[in-house]
Design an enzyme around this catalytic site. Structure first.
Site, PDB file in Angstrom:
ATOM      1  N   THR A 191       6.197  -5.464   7.117  1.00 49.90           N
ATOM      2  CA  THR A 191       7.296  -4.709   6.359  1.00 49.90           C
ATOM      3  C   THR A 191       7.861  -3.127   6.239  1.00 49.90           C
ATOM      4  O   THR A 191       7.129  -2.253   7.385  1.00 49.90           O
ATOM      5  CB  THR A 191       6.717  -4.364   4.959  1.00 49.90           C
ATOM      6  OG1 THR A 191       5.516  -5.515   4.645  1.00 49.90           O
ATOM      7  CG2 THR A 191       6.957  -4.321   3.894  1.00 49.90           C
ATOM      8  N   THR A 209      10.838  -8.148   5.819  1.00 53.29           N
ATOM      9  CA  THR A 209       9.511  -8.671   6.499  1.00 53.29           C
ATOM     10  C   THR A 209       9.258  -9.530   6.407  1.00 53.29           C
ATOM     11  O   THR A 209      10.275 -10.548   6.861  1.00 53.29           O
ATOM     12  CB  THR A 209       8.235  -8.253   5.706  1.00 53.29           C
ATOM     13  OG1 THR A 209       7.084  -8.408   6.647  1.00 53.29           O
ATOM     14  CG2 THR A 209       8.618  -9.239   4.775  1.00 53.29           C
ATOM     15  N   ARG A 219       4.117 -19.700   2.756  1.00 52.05           N
ATOM     16  CA  ARG A 219       3.067 -18.506   1.995  1.00 52.05           C
ATOM     17  C   ARG A 219       4.413 -16.933   2.216  1.00 52.05           C
ATOM     18  O   ARG A 219       4.803 -17.065   3.026  1.00 52.05           O
ATOM     19  CB  ARG A 219       1.594 -17.898   2.898  1.00 52.05           C
ATOM     20  CG  ARG A 219       1.259 -16.653   2.723  1.00 52.05           C
ATOM     21  CD  ARG A 219       1.814 -15.114   2.795  1.00 52.05           C
ATOM     22  NE  ARG A 219       1.286 -13.959   2.415  1.00 52.05           N
ATOM     23  CZ  ARG A 219       1.514 -12.453   2.546  1.00 52.05           C
ATOM     24  NH1 ARG A 219       3.027 -12.512   3.352  1.00 52.05           N
ATOM     25  NH2 ARG A 219       0.908 -11.588   2.114  1.00 52.05           N
TER      26      ARG A 219
END
Length: 330
Positions: A191, A209, A219
């Site tokens: 990130t 990110t 995910r």
């Protein structure tokens, strides 16, 4: 009368010394380095990790020319999205278990306007796509194939789906162990979150990110979730998060920090309380690192993490610096 005044003064002093809040006062004393820079009027920009220095340079070139905070936080993190040395942001990032790089990003203005994309592939600048979602659709978030279709519709070219040299090396090494286990406290491991204040007093933030390395396919972490990885309210301030996204999501971390600032906490105090909340909810603290970064409308800023190692970049007319944040564990 004199003896009565002396008695009251002694009583007041002793009550402070034995106060149950004495330890809390001591804990905050360690944040003076951050809070000395309070009430610095004018534009400034903050971003997470070492790679925030280069991102801030770009953002500052806009802010120092009286540019808009939203433009600054978009253009700033775009620098990181194409930095080949950064393996945690953009298409150069470490892939998921299947060897596929999927990206998440969000952007937000102080008036509540926001946009985000998640689980998107082949897009060089997901932060720009997130801004397009905000400005060109009635929605806040687009994901997966829908986000990619929207990118094509808006004229964004899709990049070839090939791992960068650094990501391929890391992925091949990762396959040897064949384990899915997040690694805590790896410098610059994920990130870039950026929050900025422009000369007119407007606030904005961005977060982008490639997500947790070797994650399960599909995910999504906190970065594209408004209120988790990023939150901005022009009446109060802005906050962003880094680290293991699942733990940030559980406490709506960035929203929590802004609300604590609304109630009168300094940015530093708000970040520390958010970490405290995350620690209390975390079920696997040994394998978790998160960090928070906050800025209020007066120009005060703060940062705090679970473990040592989290740093952030700051650019203001009076200084350009990389600062080590304090942490819950020493």
């Amino acid at each position: 009368m004199k003896s009565r005044r002396e008695f009251l003064q002694r009583a007041l002093l002793s009550s402070f010394i034995i106060s149950p809040f004495a330890n809390q006062v001591k804990a905050y004393a360690g944040t003076d380095k951050l809070n000395r820079n309070i009430n610095q009027k004018g534009a400034q920009v903050l971003s997470t990790w070492n790679h925030g220095m280069a991102a801030n340079d770009k953002a500052w070139s806009i802010l120092s020319a009286n540019g808009d905070a939203l433009d600054a936080v978009e253009e700033g993190v775009k620098v990181t999205e194409i930095d080949k040395k950064v393996l945690s942001v953009g298409l150069n990032g470490i892939p998921d278990r299947e060897g596929v790089v999927t990206l998440d990003a969000s952007i937000m203005k102080g008036d509540g306007s926001c946009g985000s994309v998640a689980f998107v592939r082949q897009v060089k600048h997901p932060i720009t796509l997130a801004r397009m979602v905000m400005e060109k659709t009635p929605h806040v978030m687009l994901v997966g194939e829908g986000a990619r279709q929207f990118a094509i519709q808006e004229g964004m070219s899709l990049e070839e789906e090939v791992l960068s040299a650094g990501a391929e090396k890391a992925y091949n090494n990762g396959k040897k162990n064949a384990q899915y286990k997040p690694i805590i406290n790896v410098e610059n491991h994920d990130t870039i979150g950026m929050i900025g204040l422009d000369a007119s007093g407007k606030l904005a933030g961005s977060c982008t990110t490639s997500g947790l390395g070797y994650k399960m396919h599909g995910r999504v972490g906190d970065s594209p979730i408004i209120g988790a990885g990023l939150f901005v309210d022009e009446a109060v301030g802005a906050a962003t998060a880094t680290g293991l996204g699942e733990e940030v999501i559980r406490i709506c971390g960035s929203f929590l920090i802004v609300e604590l600032m609304r109630q009168g906490r300094t940015p530093q105090e708000a970040c520390e309380e958010a970490v405290k909340r995350a620690v209390s909810k975390c079920k696997d603290l040994d394998n978790t690192q998160i960090g928070f970064l906050a800025l209020n409308k007066e120009g005060e800023f703060g940062a705090y993490s679970i473990r040592p190692g989290f740093n952030f970049a700051r650019h203001h007319a009076s200084e350009q610096s990389l600062i080590d944040a304090n942490s819950w564990f020493k």
